[in-house]
Write an enzyme that holds these catalytic residues in place. Structure first.
Site, PDB file in Angstrom:
ATOM      1  N   CYS A 111       0.868  -1.242   0.054  1.00 47.88           N
ATOM      2  CA  CYS A 111       0.123  -0.126  -0.003  1.00 47.88           C
ATOM      3  C   CYS A 111       0.862   1.158  -0.017  1.00 47.88           C
ATOM      4  O   CYS A 111       1.494   1.687  -0.925  1.00 47.88           O
ATOM      5  CB  CYS A 111      -1.074  -0.069   1.171  1.00 47.88           C
ATOM      6  SG  CYS A 111      -2.389   1.003   1.007  1.00 47.88           S
ATOM      7  N   HIS A 212      -3.430  -5.279   0.532  1.00 48.71           N
ATOM      8  CA  HIS A 212      -3.279  -5.544   1.791  1.00 48.71           C
ATOM      9  C   HIS A 212      -3.384  -7.227   2.114  1.00 48.71           C
ATOM     10  O   HIS A 212      -4.350  -7.742   2.862  1.00 48.71           O
ATOM     11  CB  HIS A 212      -4.444  -4.962   2.764  1.00 48.71           C
ATOM     12  CG  HIS A 212      -4.210  -3.307   2.825  1.00 48.71           C
ATOM     13  ND1 HIS A 212      -3.062  -3.078   3.593  1.00 48.71           N
ATOM     14  CD2 HIS A 212      -4.715  -2.450   2.082  1.00 48.71           C
ATOM     15  CE1 HIS A 212      -3.027  -1.552   3.545  1.00 48.71           C
ATOM     16  NE2 HIS A 212      -3.930  -1.466   2.517  1.00 48.71           N
ATOM     17  N   GLU A 214      -1.832  -8.860   4.304  1.00 46.09           N
ATOM     18  CA  GLU A 214      -1.908  -9.123   5.858  1.00 46.09           C
ATOM     19  C   GLU A 214      -3.296  -9.318   6.422  1.00 46.09           C
ATOM     20  O   GLU A 214      -3.532  -9.874   7.325  1.00 46.09           O
ATOM     21  CB  GLU A 214      -0.955  -7.890   6.611  1.00 46.09           C
ATOM     22  CG  GLU A 214      -1.881  -6.695   6.771  1.00 46.09           C
ATOM     23  CD  GLU A 214      -1.854  -5.641   5.499  1.00 46.09           C
ATOM     24  OE1 GLU A 214      -1.436  -6.222   4.500  1.00 46.09           O
ATOM     25  OE2 GLU A 214      -2.216  -4.632   5.751  1.00 46.09           O
TER      26      GLU A 214
END
Ligand code: MN
Length: 234
Positions: A111, A212, A214
């Site tokens: 990001c 993202h 994660e």
């Protein structure tokens, strides 16, 4: 031996009666790296002159999300749609990038991390996706962040193509986007509207994505593979 992965930290306030400042990173990054066989080490925002010693202590560098990059760094005045910036964070992370390259340590950007890498190597950003032009794709999704909501096309023969299919879905939570790609970088993931969702350096171990993983890694094995690739291969 497990590689030590430096995670560039962020800062925020927490209010429980009084207001405290926290230096932190997301546990999702920590667990993504641990599950990939790495040892995460959080690097709190600090003085640029200390970046060299931090980089000496780690094997690879992860740059995560958060603030907008200061547009001054890519030659633009602040646009009304610019959101919060953190000049101290920009300065420290730029020096971490510089030192990682000097010391031959791979970098993974997520990001803001991708956007900062692009700026560090001479590229630019749109300060808001509306400045890119009309798009029919929602890049700030309102559904859960564990949901992969929009398509990206993965470039053949790129680092990502070694473990992701050509048509892949990602989550999306970004109001800025790459404008001009930095010299000696290649676009390796792109949404159907043309928004750049991934870049890699042509001659350096740098991989960066706009989405993202994660937040999706528990729901999607291929998303955890991004961390595994970074920790084990990059
Ligand atoms: Mn997107």
């Amino acid at each position: 031996m497990k590689p030590i992965i430096g995670i560039a930290g962020n800062e925020r306030t927490m209010t429980t009666g009084e207001t405290f400042w926290l230096s932190y990173t997301s546990r999702n990054f920590v667990e993504g790296i641990q599950d990939a066989g790495g040892l995460p080490l959080v690097l709190p925002i600090g003085q640029p002159e200390d970046a060299k010693r931090y980089i000496q202590r780690i094997d690879k560098l992860l740059l995560g999300g958060g603030h907008d990059v200061n547009p001054k760094l890519y030659g633009q005045e602040p646009h009304p749609y610019l959101e919060e910036i953190n000049e101290k964070r920009d300065a420290f992370e730029l020096k971490l990038i510089d030192e990682a390259i000097k010391q031959g340590k791979p970098i993974f950007g997520i990001c803001r991390g991708m956007q900062l890498i692009n700026v560090a190597f001479g590229g630019s950003l749109h300060q808001d996706i509306s400045l890119f032009g009309p798009t029919s794709i929602k890049h700030v999704q309102e559904s859960e962040m564990t949901k992969q909501t929009h398509l990206v096309r993965i470039k053949a023969n790129s680092r990502l193509a070694t473990f992701l299919p050509e048509d892949y879905s990602v989550n999306s939570y970004h109001h800025q986007t790459i404008k001009n790609v930095a010299p000696n970088f290649t676009v390796i993931a792109q949404a159907p509207d043309g928004i750049i969702e991934g870049i890699e350096a042509n001659n350096l171990p740098i991989l960066a994505i706009q989405w993202h993983p994660e937040l999706t890694r528990n729901a999607s094995a291929t998303e955890q593979q991004l961390f595994t690739y970074f920790v084990q291969e990059l």
